[in-house]
Each structure stands twice: as structure tokens, then as C-alpha cells.
Design an enzyme around this catalytic site. Structure first.
Site, PDB file in Angstrom:
ATOM      1  N   CYS A  85      -5.086 -16.697  44.799  1.00  0.00           N
ATOM      2  CA  CYS A  85      -3.956 -16.250  43.987  1.00  0.00           C
ATOM      3  C   CYS A  85      -4.253 -16.450  42.494  1.00  0.00           C
ATOM      4  O   CYS A  85      -5.179 -15.835  41.978  1.00  0.00           O
ATOM      5  CB  CYS A  85      -2.659 -16.922  44.432  1.00  0.00           C
ATOM      6  SG  CYS A  85      -1.174 -16.058  43.829  1.00  0.00           S
ATOM      7  N   HIS A 190      -2.741 -14.683  49.938  1.00  0.00           N
ATOM      8  CA  HIS A 190      -2.817 -16.088  50.361  1.00  0.00           C
ATOM      9  C   HIS A 190      -3.389 -16.162  51.784  1.00  0.00           C
ATOM     10  O   HIS A 190      -2.648 -15.949  52.744  1.00  0.00           O
ATOM     11  CB  HIS A 190      -1.422 -16.722  50.355  1.00  0.00           C
ATOM     12  CG  HIS A 190      -0.883 -16.969  48.988  1.00  0.00           C
ATOM     13  ND1 HIS A 190      -1.060 -18.157  48.321  1.00  0.00           N
ATOM     14  CD2 HIS A 190      -0.181 -16.170  48.147  1.00  0.00           C
ATOM     15  CE1 HIS A 190      -0.483 -18.097  47.138  1.00  0.00           C
ATOM     16  NE2 HIS A 190       0.054 -16.886  47.006  1.00  0.00           N
ATOM     17  N   GLU A 192      -4.016 -18.749  53.416  1.00  0.00           N
ATOM     18  CA  GLU A 192      -3.360 -19.869  54.108  1.00  0.00           C
ATOM     19  C   GLU A 192      -1.976 -19.469  54.641  1.00  0.00           C
ATOM     20  O   GLU A 192      -1.393 -20.205  55.428  1.00  0.00           O
ATOM     21  CB  GLU A 192      -3.261 -21.085  53.177  1.00  0.00           C
ATOM     22  CG  GLU A 192      -2.168 -21.052  52.137  1.00  0.00           C
ATOM     23  CD  GLU A 192      -2.461 -20.200  50.906  1.00  0.00           C
ATOM     24  OE1 GLU A 192      -1.642 -20.232  49.977  1.00  0.00           O
ATOM     25  OE2 GLU A 192      -3.509 -19.505  50.879  1.00  0.00           O
TER      26      GLU A 192
END
Length: 208
Positions: A85, A190, A192
């Protein structure tokens, strides 16, 4: 192997930490720190980033010697580094969020506000969107083209050299959502927060 997630007080990075630990499964040492010596001695480094370009750059610069340690790691020693990001956006020379702010200057380019076509597209760009893989990248091993990843951003990285772009996403325009330049990797989305495919990207990075 030692993978360091840089914790420089840029916001909540718990989901990044948890995802890397889930993938590593105790076979890889995941350390969360801003300790310069630990960063320099790592095998791989992850640079997360949440909030504005300026707030993240300011937070990095507040820790004495951190930007130099990261540059030594990635630019001089050519070890693998993943920016997530705003972590990716900071690779740029300059960003224009809040005010004109100097970036790390690792990949020539700028960070500008996404063109929302006079309000036709909502900002921030939040949610799942398809990625178009435009060149073979080590972090996209066994990831199918047009896979969906999770985004939260209002600004985009525009590199001068289009050859570093490894994936784009369509949101008002073709937004750069992944770059690869030698040992430097970055995702605007992202991983994650991108479910199993995101974990696969993290696994790919750990195994570079």
C-alpha cells in the site's frame, strides 16, 4: 531465514504480522521491529504503510537512520523488499497527498490522486477488484490473471519506467497495483486482506 516487518508507527499492521506468521508456520523467523541492525541483517524486509503518503514518510524519517538502513538493504545490498500500500507508494520520488513530500526515490515516479472523473468513481477505492498481470513477477507465481485483491486507497503510484509495472487494476483508469524492479516488489492492494490468494503472494515473497 529472517523476515523483518518494519514497525515505524504508521498505523495498525497487525493483519500484516498475522498473515506473515500464518504463512511462515514457525519455519521462518518473523520479526517486527524498527531496529536498524536487525533490518540490515534480515534476509527479507516488508515495508507496510497505512494512512497518507506524508504521514508515512514523516513516521519513517522520525526514526533516526531508518530510511538509510532501508536503502542500504534494498538498493546497495539488493535484498528482497516488499512494500504494501503506502509502503509501495513511498518507493516514488515524490508524493502529492496533503502536501508535496519527497519519497524514498527507489523507483522514479510520483504518487498522485486517483482520477475519479469528477466524482464518477468513489474515493477511496475500497474493496475487491481484479488485477491484470502485465508481466511475469515472482510474487505472482501460481496466481491466475484477473484474480481479485483487496484495495483501500485514494492515491496511485505512477512510475516513469512502465517496465517496472507487474499488474494493473481498472478503477476509472488503469491503476498500477503491483511493481517489480530487480529485488524490490510492491503491491498497492493488501495481500494480508486478500484471503488465500493474498497469502499465496506472501508465501511467494518469503520463498524468493
Amino acid at each position: 531465514m529472517k523476515v523483518t516487518i518494519v514497525d515505524y508507527n504508521s498505523g495498525n499492521i497487525s493483519s500484516v504480522i498475522n498473515s506473515f506468521k500464518e504463512v511462515a508456520k514457525d519455519q521462518v523467523n518473523i520479526e517486527v521491529t524498527a531496529d536498524l541492525n536487525k533490518i540490515k541483517s534480515s534476509d527479507k524486509v516488508v515495508l507496510p504503510g497505512q494512512g497518507s503518503f506524508k504521514s508515512c514518510v514523516d513516521a519513517l524519517n522520525k526514526i533516526n537512520g531508518l530510511t538509510e538502513a532501508l536503502s542500504e538493504f534494498a538498493i546497495n545490498n539488493k535484498k528482497p523488499l516488499l512494500g504494501i500500500c503506502v509502503g509501495l507508494q513511498m518507493f516514488a520520488d515524490i508524493g502529492y497527498e496533503e502536501t508535496e513530500t519527497k519519497g524514498l526515490g527507489w523507483i522514479s515516479g510520483k504518487v498522485s490522486k486517483v482520477d475519479n472523473q469528477n466524482g464518477k468513481y468513489k474515493l477511496p477505492h475500497i474493496g475487491w477488484n481484479q488485477i491484470n498481470i502485465v508481466k511475469q513477477s515472482k510474487i505472482f507465481e501460481n496466481i491466475e490473471n484477473n484474480s481479485h485483491m483487496y484495495f483501500v486507497h485514494s492515491y496511485e503510484f505512477i512510475p516513469e519506467d512502465k517496465n517496472v509495472i507487474s499488474a494493473t487494476t481498472d478503477y476509472s483508469t488503469n491503476i498500477v497495483c503491483s511493481v517489480e524492479k530487480e529485488n524490490i516488489f510492491g503491491t498497492q492492494f493488501h495481500p494480508e486482506k486478500s484471503d488465500k490468494l493474498g497469502l499465496k503472494i506472501i508465501d511467494n515473497f518469503i520463498n524468493i
